[in-house]
Scaffold this motif. Structure first.
Motif, PDB file in Angstrom:
ATOM      1  N   ALA A  19      40.441  24.357   0.665  1.00  0.00           N
ATOM      2  CA  ALA A  19      40.797  23.544  -0.493  1.00  0.00           C
ATOM      3  C   ALA A  19      42.160  22.885  -0.350  1.00  0.00           C
ATOM      4  O   ALA A  19      42.540  22.069  -1.197  1.00  0.00           O
ATOM      5  CB  ALA A  19      40.787  24.402  -1.756  1.00  0.00           C
ATOM      6  N   LEU A  20      42.882  23.201   0.714  1.00  0.00           N
ATOM      7  CA  LEU A  20      44.239  22.688   0.914  1.00  0.00           C
ATOM      8  C   LEU A  20      44.361  21.775   2.126  1.00  0.00           C
ATOM      9  O   LEU A  20      45.021  20.730   2.065  1.00  0.00           O
ATOM     10  CB  LEU A  20      45.210  23.862   1.080  1.00  0.00           C
ATOM     11  CG  LEU A  20      45.272  24.887  -0.059  1.00  0.00           C
ATOM     12  CD1 LEU A  20      46.102  26.089   0.376  1.00  0.00           C
ATOM     13  CD2 LEU A  20      45.836  24.260  -1.321  1.00  0.00           C
ATOM     14  N   ASP A  21      43.742  22.168   3.236  1.00  0.00           N
ATOM     15  CA  ASP A  21      43.949  21.519   4.538  1.00  0.00           C
ATOM     16  C   ASP A  21      43.113  20.250   4.650  1.00  0.00           C
ATOM     17  O   ASP A  21      41.891  20.294   4.716  1.00  0.00           O
ATOM     18  CB  ASP A  21      43.576  22.506   5.650  1.00  0.00           C
ATOM     19  CG  ASP A  21      43.966  22.016   7.038  1.00  0.00           C
ATOM     20  OD1 ASP A  21      44.212  20.798   7.202  1.00  0.00           O
ATOM     21  OD2 ASP A  21      44.011  22.848   7.964  1.00  0.00           O
ATOM     22  N   GLY A  22      43.808  19.109   4.702  1.00  0.00           N
ATOM     23  CA  GLY A  22      43.132  17.822   4.801  1.00  0.00           C
ATOM     24  C   GLY A  22      43.109  17.248   6.203  1.00  0.00           C
ATOM     25  O   GLY A  22      42.857  16.054   6.371  1.00  0.00           O
ATOM     26  N   GLY A  23      43.375  18.080   7.209  1.00  0.00           N
ATOM     27  CA  GLY A  23      43.327  17.585   8.580  1.00  0.00           C
ATOM     28  C   GLY A  23      44.676  17.080   9.051  1.00  0.00           C
ATOM     29  O   GLY A  23      45.699  17.233   8.372  1.00  0.00           O
ATOM     30  N   ALA A  24      44.687  16.472  10.222  1.00  0.00           N
ATOM     31  CA  ALA A  24      45.938  16.114  10.902  1.00  0.00           C
ATOM     32  C   ALA A  24      46.890  15.315  10.024  1.00  0.00           C
ATOM     33  O   ALA A  24      48.087  15.596   9.971  1.00  0.00           O
ATOM     34  CB  ALA A  24      45.626  15.352  12.184  1.00  0.00           C
ATOM     35  N   ASP A  25      46.376  14.294   9.330  1.00  0.00           N
ATOM     36  CA  ASP A  25      47.250  13.489   8.473  1.00  0.00           C
ATOM     37  C   ASP A  25      46.962  13.713   6.991  1.00  0.00           C
ATOM     38  O   ASP A  25      47.498  13.015   6.131  1.00  0.00           O
ATOM     39  CB  ASP A  25      47.134  11.997   8.802  1.00  0.00           C
ATOM     40  CG  ASP A  25      45.756  11.420   8.499  1.00  0.00           C
ATOM     41  OD1 ASP A  25      44.833  12.205   8.191  1.00  0.00           O
ATOM     42  OD2 ASP A  25      45.599  10.185   8.590  1.00  0.00           O
ATOM     43  N   GLY A  26      46.119  14.695   6.694  1.00  0.00           N
ATOM     44  CA  GLY A  26      45.792  15.011   5.308  1.00  0.00           C
ATOM     45  C   GLY A  26      44.710  14.140   4.691  1.00  0.00           C
ATOM     46  O   GLY A  26      44.346  14.334   3.540  1.00  0.00           O
ATOM     47  N   LEU A  27      44.177  13.191   5.467  1.00  0.00           N
ATOM     48  CA  LEU A  27      43.248  12.217   4.894  1.00  0.00           C
ATOM     49  C   LEU A  27      41.839  12.289   5.482  1.00  0.00           C
ATOM     50  O   LEU A  27      41.009  11.416   5.213  1.00  0.00           O
ATOM     51  CB  LEU A  27      43.802  10.800   5.092  1.00  0.00           C
ATOM     52  CG  LEU A  27      45.083  10.488   4.311  1.00  0.00           C
ATOM     53  CD1 LEU A  27      45.685   9.159   4.764  1.00  0.00           C
ATOM     54  CD2 LEU A  27      44.802  10.451   2.811  1.00  0.00           C
ATOM     55  N   GLU A  28      41.565  13.333   6.256  1.00  0.00           N
ATOM     56  CA  GLU A  28      40.263  13.392   6.923  1.00  0.00           C
ATOM     57  C   GLU A  28      39.107  13.470   5.926  1.00  0.00           C
ATOM     58  O   GLU A  28      38.090  12.784   6.074  1.00  0.00           O
ATOM     59  CB  GLU A  28      40.214  14.567   7.894  1.00  0.00           C
ATOM     60  CG  GLU A  28      41.064  14.349   9.142  1.00  0.00           C
ATOM     61  CD  GLU A  28      40.945  15.499  10.139  1.00  0.00           C
ATOM     62  OE1 GLU A  28      40.119  16.407   9.919  1.00  0.00           O
ATOM     63  OE2 GLU A  28      41.689  15.482  11.138  1.00  0.00           O
ATOM     64  N   VAL A  29      39.237  14.307   4.904  1.00  0.00           N
ATOM     65  CA  VAL A  29      38.154  14.441   3.934  1.00  0.00           C
ATOM     66  C   VAL A  29      38.074  13.190   3.066  1.00  0.00           C
ATOM     67  O   VAL A  29      36.986  12.703   2.745  1.00  0.00           O
ATOM     68  CB  VAL A  29      38.335  15.700   3.074  1.00  0.00           C
ATOM     69  CG1 VAL A  29      37.156  15.872   2.116  1.00  0.00           C
ATOM     70  CG2 VAL A  29      38.461  16.935   3.958  1.00  0.00           C
ATOM     71  N   LEU A  30      39.218  12.636   2.688  1.00  0.00           N
ATOM     72  CA  LEU A  30      39.229  11.401   1.905  1.00  0.00           C
ATOM     73  C   LEU A  30      38.477  10.293   2.637  1.00  0.00           C
ATOM     74  O   LEU A  30      37.696   9.547   2.022  1.00  0.00           O
ATOM     75  CB  LEU A  30      40.670  10.978   1.621  1.00  0.00           C
ATOM     76  CG  LEU A  30      40.862   9.690   0.810  1.00  0.00           C
ATOM     77  CD1 LEU A  30      42.100   9.797  -0.086  1.00  0.00           C
ATOM     78  CD2 LEU A  30      40.985   8.447   1.692  1.00  0.00           C
TER      79      LEU A  30
END
Length: 264
Positions: A194-205
């Motif tokens: 629920a916190l980790d969005g990947g390398a730049d934080g935008l992978e799930v977005l």
């Protein structure tokens, strides 16, 4: 509930425990613990858990969100007050929404708040985490919500394609390398997924934005919370997906919400 929970010595003892642990709002937290506890012993145990670093919401079992009392459980993401801004934006954008989806729903707080404000709607929520799904089912039950377990859109019924008026997705957006910098309450007690969005934080977005147009109704809105630093790239991702895009900002809440509209 035992009236002895409320005697002055119990209250002062709890406040002292919380204050010694560095709780800035020790008096307010003590009152919430006293209201939730059934016995003095349970109140003391709850204060000890809070002093050990457990988020207050997990100690008392609920979080206030958009005027609602949202049940939260250990291992489930605690809804943030800044996300109320996303709810307000969704209601302003599509006040007559009939089909609402809360993606990456966590506790289901966003979906529950939208349904409470809109009145009777077809409400769906989805999360990849089984603990979140169980919690969201409790919080959306009053609205007749249907909660699905799975990875983003694969969790949703195919019948929703092209029908969603509000698609709210509170996706994880902390860059992997910065998760360790989060406050201990989040880092130690909330699920990494629920916190980790990947390398730049935008992978799930990116994944949500790319697929959203196939699920939105004409004129439907996709709303995703992000950070000030990430917002420009997030806007680009929405636009690249073919959505008409704008950024809404609330400086007081430090909230940034990207809003994408499918053409009618």
């Amino acid at each position: 509930m035992s009236s002895s929970v409320y005697d002055p010595s119990s209250r002062s003892s709890l406040i002292a425990t919380l204050r010694a642990a560095g709780c800035v709002f020790a008096e307010d937290e003590a009152e919430l613990i006293l209201a939730a506890a059934r016995t003095p012993h349970e109140a003391a145990a709850m204060a000890d858990r809070r002093a050990a670093g457990l988020p207050l919401e997990l100690v008392v079992g609920w979080a206030e969100f958009a005027g609602l009392r949202i049940t939260v459980e250990p291992g489930v993401f605690v809804p943030r007050r800044r996300t109320e801004f996303l709810v307000r934006q969704a209601l302003a954008e599509v006040p007559g929404a009939q089909v609402v989806v809360d993606l990456c729903c966590g506790s289901g707080a966003v979906g529950a708040a939208l349904a409470a404000a809109l009145g009777p709607v077809e409400l769906h929520a989805a999360d990849i985490d089984p603990a979140a799904v169980r919690c969201a089912r409790r919080n959306t039950a009053a609205a007749g919500g249907r909660v699905h377990e799975g990875d983003l859109f694969t969790a949703l019924p195919a019948e929703l394609r092209g029908r969603i008026d509000i698609l709210a997705a509170n996706v994880p957006y902390v860059p992997t390398g910065e998760v360790g910098l989060l406050p201990a309450e989040a880092r130690d007690h909330e699920p990494l997924v629920a916190l980790d969005g990947g390398a730049d934080g935008l992978e799930v977005l990116r994944r949500v934005a790319a697929e959203a147009p196939r699920w939105l109704a004409p004129g439907g809105r996709l709303l995703i919370e992000t950070s000030e630093r990430q917002a420009p790239v997030a806007v680009e991702e929405f636009t690249a997906a073919g959505l008409s895009t704008r950024l809404a900002v609330d400086d007081e809440l430090y909230a940034q919400v990207v809003i994408g509209t499918r053409a009618g």
